[in-house]
Design a protein around this motif. Sequence first.
Motif, PDB file in Angstrom:
ATOM      1  N   THR A  15      28.142  17.075   8.491  1.00 57.79           N
ATOM      2  CA  THR A  15      26.980  17.545   9.249  1.00 57.79           C
ATOM      3  C   THR A  15      25.756  16.561   8.896  1.00 57.79           C
ATOM      4  OG1 THR A  15      28.011  19.642   9.074  1.00 57.79           O
ATOM      5  CG2 THR A  15      25.572  19.723   9.507  1.00 57.79           C
ATOM      6  N   PHE A  16      25.653  16.142   7.629  1.00 54.18           N
ATOM      7  CA  PHE A  16      24.514  15.400   7.185  1.00 54.18           C
ATOM      8  C   PHE A  16      24.774  13.988   6.860  1.00 54.18           C
ATOM      9  CE2 PHE A  16      24.328  20.023   5.761  1.00 54.18           C
ATOM     10  CZ  PHE A  16      23.101  20.178   6.553  1.00 54.18           C
ATOM     11  N   ASP A  35      17.494  21.007   3.037  1.00 52.55           N
ATOM     12  CA  ASP A  35      16.472  21.843   2.733  1.00 52.55           C
ATOM     13  C   ASP A  35      16.747  23.158   3.472  1.00 52.55           C
ATOM     14  OD1 ASP A  35      16.005  21.259   5.401  1.00 52.55           O
ATOM     15  OD2 ASP A  35      14.271  20.380   5.157  1.00 52.55           O
ATOM     16  N   SER A  36      15.789  23.968   3.572  1.00 47.97           N
ATOM     17  CA  SER A  36      16.010  25.561   4.309  1.00 47.97           C
ATOM     18  C   SER A  36      16.246  25.163   5.780  1.00 47.97           C
ATOM     19  CB  SER A  36      14.762  26.276   4.363  1.00 47.97           C
ATOM     20  OG  SER A  36      13.666  25.775   4.897  1.00 47.97           O
ATOM     21  N   ARG A  41      21.618  24.859   9.230  1.00 46.17           N
ATOM     22  CA  ARG A  41      22.421  23.823   9.928  1.00 46.17           C
ATOM     23  C   ARG A  41      23.781  24.099   9.428  1.00 46.17           C
ATOM     24  NH1 ARG A  41      20.768  17.799  10.230  1.00 46.17           N
ATOM     25  NH2 ARG A  41      22.707  17.420  10.731  1.00 46.17           N
ATOM     26  N   LEU A  42      23.838  23.934   8.075  1.00 41.46           N
ATOM     27  CA  LEU A  42      25.252  24.020   7.253  1.00 41.46           C
ATOM     28  C   LEU A  42      25.687  25.452   7.594  1.00 41.46           C
ATOM     29  CD1 LEU A  42      27.255  23.180   5.307  1.00 41.46           C
ATOM     30  CD2 LEU A  42      25.742  23.977   3.411  1.00 41.46           C
ATOM     31  N   LEU A  43      25.178  26.666   7.609  1.00 36.95           N
ATOM     32  CA  LEU A  43      25.947  27.830   7.978  1.00 36.95           C
ATOM     33  C   LEU A  43      26.262  27.804   9.323  1.00 36.95           C
ATOM     34  CD1 LEU A  43      24.379  31.482   7.269  1.00 36.95           C
ATOM     35  CD2 LEU A  43      25.082  30.724   9.444  1.00 36.95           C
ATOM     36  N   LEU A  46      29.570  25.822   9.298  1.00 40.22           N
ATOM     37  CA  LEU A  46      30.466  26.293   8.740  1.00 40.22           C
ATOM     38  C   LEU A  46      31.116  27.200   9.657  1.00 40.22           C
ATOM     39  CD1 LEU A  46      29.320  26.888   5.232  1.00 40.22           C
ATOM     40  CD2 LEU A  46      31.076  25.606   5.757  1.00 40.22           C
ATOM     41  N   GLU A  47      30.257  28.178  10.385  1.00 42.04           N
ATOM     42  CA  GLU A  47      30.781  28.997  11.460  1.00 42.04           C
ATOM     43  C   GLU A  47      31.668  28.600  12.427  1.00 42.04           C
ATOM     44  OE1 GLU A  47      27.566  32.700  11.244  1.00 42.04           O
ATOM     45  OE2 GLU A  47      27.073  31.134  12.488  1.00 42.04           O
ATOM     46  N   ILE A  48      31.318  27.376  13.032  1.00 42.12           N
ATOM     47  CA  ILE A  48      31.841  26.728  13.980  1.00 42.12           C
ATOM     48  C   ILE A  48      33.167  26.074  13.440  1.00 42.12           C
ATOM     49  CG2 ILE A  48      31.999  24.545  15.258  1.00 42.12           C
ATOM     50  CD1 ILE A  48      28.752  25.315  15.799  1.00 42.12           C
TER      51      ILE A  48
END
Length: 87
Positions: A15-16, A35-36, A41-43, A46-48
Motif C-alpha cells: 500500500t505504501f 499518518d491519520s 488507507r491501511l484499513l 486490509l478490508e479489500i
Amino acid sequence: MGDHRAEVVKVVSETFRLDPAEIESDAPLEELGIDSKGRIRLLSALEIYHDVRIDLDQLDRFTDIGSVAEVLEEALGGKADGSDERR
C-alpha cells in the motif's frame, strides 16, 4: 488464531510502497510515515485484501504493526463466525 503481523507487513509494504524487509513487526506506524489519513488507507487495504469489514472506530488502535495485526485477527475471527456484513 495465528499471528497476522506478516500479512499486515505485506499489505503495508504494498500500500505504501515500502520494502517489507525494512518493516519491523513492532514498528510504530508513524515511523513508517503512516499518518491519520494513511491509517484510513491501511484499513481500506486490509478490508479489500482480506475481504473483511473493520469498523472505523478501530482506527484508534492502529498504532503499530502488532496492534493492526490484532484488529485484523479480530475481523477475521468475526468473518469465520459468519458475521461478515459484506456478503
